[in-house]
Structures are given as C-alpha cells and as structure tokens.
Design an enzyme around this catalytic site. Structure first.
Site, PDB file in Angstrom:
ATOM      1  N   ASP A 478       0.916  -1.356  -0.064  1.00  0.00           N
ATOM      2  CA  ASP A 478       0.023   0.072   0.104  1.00  0.00           C
ATOM      3  C   ASP A 478       0.823   1.280  -0.027  1.00  0.00           C
ATOM      4  O   ASP A 478       1.972   1.249   0.271  1.00  0.00           O
ATOM      5  CB  ASP A 478      -0.915  -0.054   1.149  1.00  0.00           C
ATOM      6  CG  ASP A 478      -2.301   0.509   1.011  1.00  0.00           C
ATOM      7  OD1 ASP A 478      -2.082   1.653  -0.143  1.00  0.00           O
ATOM      8  OD2 ASP A 478      -3.326   0.681   1.795  1.00  0.00           O
ATOM      9  N   ASP A 548     -10.676   1.600  -2.879  1.00  0.00           N
ATOM     10  CA  ASP A 548     -11.093   1.268  -1.736  1.00  0.00           C
ATOM     11  C   ASP A 548     -12.643   1.326  -1.516  1.00  0.00           C
ATOM     12  O   ASP A 548     -13.246   1.049  -0.637  1.00  0.00           O
ATOM     13  CB  ASP A 548     -10.398   2.392  -0.849  1.00  0.00           C
ATOM     14  CG  ASP A 548      -9.185   2.289  -0.325  1.00  0.00           C
ATOM     15  OD1 ASP A 548      -8.528   1.177  -0.442  1.00  0.00           O
ATOM     16  OD2 ASP A 548      -8.423   3.071   0.453  1.00  0.00           O
TER      17      ASP A 548
END
Length: 730
Positions: A478, A548
């Site tokens: 990430d 997301d």
C-alpha cells in the site's frame, strides 16, 4: 512486423500487424513525422510535406522562407530556434541559455527489444517478437545527443517510444524537460479521452473536443494518482466503442507525468507524454546518460474496444511478469473492513475458518499487525510483529491458516513512516523534507526518501525479513499519501529537483529486489485503493487493488474505466458488507458478487456474521467463480453498455478460442414500466452455435451478436445477472 529505411528518400517505415508509422529525415537533419495509422504495404510519398511561406514563421535558411521549424511536423521537437509549440525536451546550459538543436546523425535497426535501465517497460521473450529502431540525434555544439528508441511488435499493434540522453560534451547540461514521445498530427479534428477521479472514485472517463491551445492532464503528486491518469486517446469525430480511428498514449511510469495536446495556429496538433517537467530537472555531467520512461502508443481503426483489447493483452502478457503472470489468482478474504485495527489472533482464525468452509483460498491480514499499530497515528516503518495481538507471531498464525487449507497474505506500507515510530526517532532525516520547513502530514504519516540508497536498503531488508519469517503467499503493498515538501537530505541544491524521479527509481529498485527474492509470492499494489494503478506498477506486481470503494454500483464505473487499459487479471475486486462503508448503499449479495466476479474475486467483511442463507450464496459464488476463473481472468474483455451514459452496464468475457463466454448485465435503478432490454453480444464465433447454460437454449454466434439476446425483466434496484455460453461441438 518490419522496419524499413529507404536510403534514397531517407524514409523510415515501421510496420506492426495492422499499423504503419512513417518518418523522414529532411535537409539539415531534421526528422519529420509523416504518418501513423492503418497499415500500408509501401510508402511512395503520397503526402509529402508542402513548404510554404508562413509570413512571420522563422526560417532555417534566409534564402528559403518556406522551410520553417514553426510549421514542420516534428518527431522530437525543441524550443527556441523557430518552433514556438510545446517542446519535447529542453535543456539549461552553463551559460544560462536553453537553446539546443538536435539533428540526425545515425540510426540502427535490430531484432528484439532492449530493456530500460532502472525502469519498467514492455518486453519480449524472444527477439523474433519485435524489432527496434534507434535514431541518434546530436547537438554538436554542446555535445549532447538524444537517441529516439522505437519498437514494433509482431503480435501487437503498438509502438513503444522512449529517449536516452547522453552528454558527450565537456560541460554539465541540465535537462529541464525530457518527454518520452511527441507526435505532430496534420490536423486537429479529434476528441480527447482521459481518465480522472479521486480517492474511492477512480478512472472516470472524460471526453471532450480539442480546442485551440493546450489541453491535457498531469500529476504533481509524486504518484500517477487517482486524480488523473498517465493516459490519453485521440478519437476521430464519430469514433466510439466499436468504430472509428483511435490514437492512444500510455506511460509506463508511476510518478509525476504530463499528457497533453496543443492545437496551434495552423489547425494541426501536437500530442506528447512523459515525466512532468513541473518540479523536475536532471543534471547530466559529462559522460552521463538519462533514460526517459517508456510510452506505449496504440492505433485502432475499430474504436476504443479494439484499443483496449490491444492494451489488455500486451500489458497482461508482455508487461506483467513473474510466476503469477499466467497463473489463476486465488479467491481471498481480507479482514480490513471486518475488523480494522481491532483484532487478535483468535478473531483472525475465526474469519479464516469460516472462509475455508466457504471455499475461499487465501486469508489476507491487513493493517495493524506490527509495532503498536492500534490506529493510523503510529508505527509505520517499524516492521516487527505486535505480540499483543499476535502473541505467537506471524509464523504461528500463518501456519494455523495453512492448516485450514488456505494460504496466508499480509499488508505492508513500506514507503511510509510515522512520526511516532522507532524508525523516525532513529532516522528523522529519512523522510522527504525541506530544511527549516514544517512537514505536512497526511493520514498522520510522512513519506520515506526513496531517493536515498540507505532507505531503500532498509525497506528491502525489513520487508524481506518478515516475508522470510513465515509462509506468506501474498503481499498487499500500500501507499496512502502523496508527496509534499519534496526534498532530500543527501542531494546537493542543484539536484533537489531530481528527488521525485529518483524516488521512483528507488521504488522500482526496491520492488525489483523484493519480488525477485520471493518469486512465489503474489504481490498486489495499492495506493489508497487505485491511486497508483499504472503500467509501471504492473511490471513488478501483476495486480492492483482497483479502489477502496467496494460498493458494487460504484465499482461498475470504476472497473469499466479501468478496462480501457488494463486486463481483468490486474483488477482486485471484493464483496463487502452493507450498508457499504464508503457510500452507505445497501445492495444484494448477487450484484456485489457479480461485480466482484468481474475481476479477481475477493471478500472484505466479517464472514462470521453472515446468516446461513448468506453463507450459502457466498459458497455458491466461490464455487461458480472457480469454474469460470480462467475465462474471467485471461479471456478477452468486451464492453457492451456504458454505465457512465446509462442506468445499466454490460460486458462480456470471451475465451481466446471463442469456445465459451460470460455475459454480465447490471441494472442500477428500477424504472416504472421499464422497457425490455436486448443485448448484442461481442467477440463470439459467428459460424458457431452457443448453448445458453442457464436455459439450455442454443443460438448462433452471429444471431447473438447481430440480433441480440432478450433479457428478463429484473425486479428492484441494483439487479444483475451472469450468464454463461458454451460452444456446441459438432
């Protein structure tokens, strides 16, 4: 594929399977762009450059006012010596001037495709797959050269371009601008398509006509970003999904970029793409070289759909690498939206056990397993296991998950550092920062300075130590903030504007090293979701967390826009709980499943809280997906109905041999007295018969594509169907 050079006419002709690209060396050594488009067998100069006196356009020869660089269709244009349009490159010399003048010096043509040092790029597995042309341009006054690198492929209608600068002079030269590709079109009758968005709203499609002046997109965020994308396409008027000419530009790079088009005074246009010159410079000492990232140019005479098929196949098979390039991707369960930071080993084991019972193949432990990470205020950079949550460590947990028949995966955010961390207390100068300026935080974190070799070494070692400590089969990598205060403690003042690009070179080195050390681990990139979903990342990690935003309705647009460039095998897609955590929408498990099954299927919710009926739906989704997984992940993807324009969406997955297909249809809001819908399929064999597996009905491929298929009337909001078709054998 072929690359020819006509010595007499000084013409280069590059040929792909269906594409021609033609340039000519003119007098004084200037290289003109003549044609890019549908393949022709032989170029006989049907469109020679017509020189005319343009009045106030400067001329190269005082005696010939018609030969003006201001009107010439250049192949790699400069600025300051007669061409007033946007340059492809610009330099700063020791005397303060920024004038340069590249002329043709030599060229070479060879089989294969060279690698780009320190940079991701498309590749070949055998030299016979491609041919490369290198044209060396030189400014003999300052000793600077630029080698233009072109590659054509045997199986793909693309041309890759990049540039290598070399300072062969005696004085330093500073590059202020170094784009990867520039093309001068002979007119400007185009529409421009770009991809834009934001966090949890990535890759929306923008289409607008070209107008006089500059237009385009860029990133100044230190990442390719969710806000704009390193891609643009020029469409001839009237071109659409299945018809018309498309000229597309995609940059294999993950940092600051520019992609722009300038419509100038004579109604021609110049399209260019490369590293964003904003905040960039690069000092070339005598003997040094600088390599630009690769631009992948695609021409289609059959609309956006054909463009996408080309990019999808190229990026899946000749950009993605490693053991997972051609391997089916596992169905996973991620604990993030189930627990966030609040978990322990027993809770993780419960979720994993339920996942195993439902047929899920991989458990992924997300943020919160390291340091003292109970929230997002602390511990980034401290890659040691939090034994409060996992008292027996990662190895014990991973082995417990493995004992259930599942693989184990782990989340990292290696590029970031928390101010409240042992690493920051030990090395406060390791983050990007400018002396005497406060550091801006985002998500309570700073960015590590990957332009530094010692920082890169630390990331490589600390991540490798964790991956070697337990049976970890998957990594989610990430990156949750963009760059501010872009400065490095180890670079001198004259090189500070190199920091952002040096960061990318450092990141690519880190990823190359770690993924090479752990070839059997599946790596998925992420940046607050899809904020760094770009070709550069795919070179190291064959899939990306698409967004997301896990809402099924939002995902229709996000995945549709992503498909313009990227293969389905690169898209992570999860089923999450309702109300959805991003938009609070309540949708059925059916549409959530069908949307996620249109990518690499995963789940991101607390499976232990599902009802028995819901578990049965998930169990069936998992079983069904395993049956169609090769078709979904490695088939040809066709867009049919555009959710940006309608109340519904539809797409198809077709096996490369056209033996089977899946039709996905999604209706968003219910309408009173809604019309019956007819879907025309794509990509099937027109001479074959196909059995509709849900009903047993048999139709001709030509009938399904030309007459179409009537859909049943769906009830309620957020409805969907997933239908399979199989070729009937004689």
């Amino acid at each position: 594929m072929n690359i020819q050079f006509d010595e007499q006419r000084q013409v280069f002709h590059l040929q792909g399977p269906g594409t021609s690209y033609i340039m000519q060396v003119l007098r004084h050594g200037y290289i003109a762009h003549l044609y890019w488009g549908k393949k022709i067998s032989t170029y006989r100069q049907s469109n020679p450059i017509l020189f005319t006196d343009r009045g106030f356009s400067p001329s190269v020869e005082p005696a010939d006012r018609a030969f003006s660089l201001d009107a010439l269709p250049h192949e790699y244009p400069a600025y300051g010596n007669g061409d007033f349009r946007t340059p492809a490159y610009q330099v700063e010399l020791g005397n303060g001037s920024s004038i340069s003048d590249f002329r043709y010096k030599s060229h070479r043509i060879f089989q294969g495709k060279p690698t780009l040092e320190g940079l991701p790029a498309t590749y070949t597995e055998q030299d016979e797959e491609a041919m490369t042309l290198e044209i060396m341009l030189e400014d003999s006054t300052i000793g600077l050269s630029a080698t233009l690198i072109y590659t054509v492929f045997r199986n793909f209608d693309v041309i890759t371009r990049s540039v290598r600068f070399h300072n062969a002079g005696n004085e330093p030269v500073k590059l202020l601008r170094a784009l990867s590709a520039s093309i001068d079109f002979h007119d400007s009758e185009f529409d421009l398509i770009t991809l834009y968005g934001a966090h949890i709203n990535e890759r929306n499609i923008s289409k607008r006509p070209l107008v006089p002046g500059q237009q385009g997109v860029e990133s100044r965020r230190g990442a390719s970003s969710a806000q704009q994308h390193p891609f643009m396409a020029l469409l001839r008027k009237g071109a659409d999904e299945d018809h018309g000419e498309v000229y597309a530009f995609s940059l294999v790079y993950s940092g600051n970029f520019t992609a722009q088009v300038e419509v100038e005074q004579f109604q021609t246009c110049r399209a260019s793409i490369g590293i964003n010159p904003f905040g960039f410079s690069w000092l070339l000492e005598p003997g040094e070289q600088f390599q630009t990232p690769e631009a992948v140019l695609t021409y289609s005479s059959r609309g956006l759909g054909d463009m996408s098929l080309t990019y999808n196949k190229l990026y899946r098979t000749r950009l993605c690498r490693g053991n997972y390039r051609d391997r089916e991707r596992p169905i996973l369960i991620n604990n993030w939206e189930a627990t966030y930071f609040d978990f322990n080993a027993d809770k993780i084991e419960q979720i994993a056990k339920t996942g195993s019972e439902l047929g899920i193949e991989l458990f992924v432990l997300d943020d919160g397993w390291f340091g003292k990470r109970d929230d997002d205020n602390t511990s980034l950079g401290d890659w040691t296991v939090d034994t409060r949550k996992l008292p027996n460590g990662l190895k014990d947990l991973a082995e417990r998950v493995n004992a259930m028949g599942m693989k184990f995966g782990l989340w990292f955010e290696p590029e970031m550092i928390s101010e409240n961390s042992e690493l920051f207390r030990e090395h406060p100068d390791w983050c990007l920062h400018v002396p005497n300026r406060p550091s801006t935080t985002s998500r309570n974190q700073l960015v590590l300075d990957l332009s530094r070799e010692d920082v890169c070494d630390y990331i490589i070692q600390s991540v490798s130590d964790i991956l070697a400590s337990a049976p970890i089969s998957y990594v989610k990598w990430d990156m949750n903030r963009h760059m501010t205060e872009i400065g490095s403690a180890v670079l001198p003042p004259e090189r500070q504007r190199e920091t952002a690009h040096r960061y990318m070179l450092g990141l690519y080195r880190v990823m190359e090293e770690i993924t090479s050390r752990f070839p059997d681990t599946l790596f998925e990139s992420c940046s607050g979701g899809g904020g760094r979903f770009d070709p550069g990342m795919l070179y190291y990690m064959p899939q990306t967390w698409t967004s997301d935003n896990t809402d099924a309705v939002c995902r229709l647009k996000i995945q549709y826009g992503t498909s313009l460039l990227y293969p389905v095998s690169s898209m992570g897609a999860h089923v999450s709980t309702v109300p959805n955590h991003q938009v609070e929408r309540i949708t059925s498990l059916d549409i959530r499943g069908h949307a996620a099954m249109s990518g690499n299927l995963g789940y991101e919710l607390d499976l232990t809280k599902l009802t028995d009926a819901e578990k049965e739906i998930v169990r069936k989704q998992v079983a069904d997906y395993k049956q169609i997984r090769p078709l979904i992940q490695f088939g040809d993807f066709y867009r049919i109905l555009n959710p940006f324009e309608r109340n519904d969406a539809a797409w198809m997955f077709v096996a490369p041999d056209r033996s089977e297909a899946i039709l996905g249809y999604f209706r968003i809001l219910s309408q009173p007295n809604d019309a019956f819908h007819n879907i025309k399929c794509k990509g099937l064999d027109p001479d074959a018969l196909y059995k509709h597996e849900e009903t047993g009905a048999v139709f001709g491929g030509d009938e399904l594509m030309n007459v179409g298929l009537s859909l049943p009337q769906l009830r309620g909001d957020f409805a969907s169907l997933f239908w399979k078709f199989s070729k009937v054998e004689d």
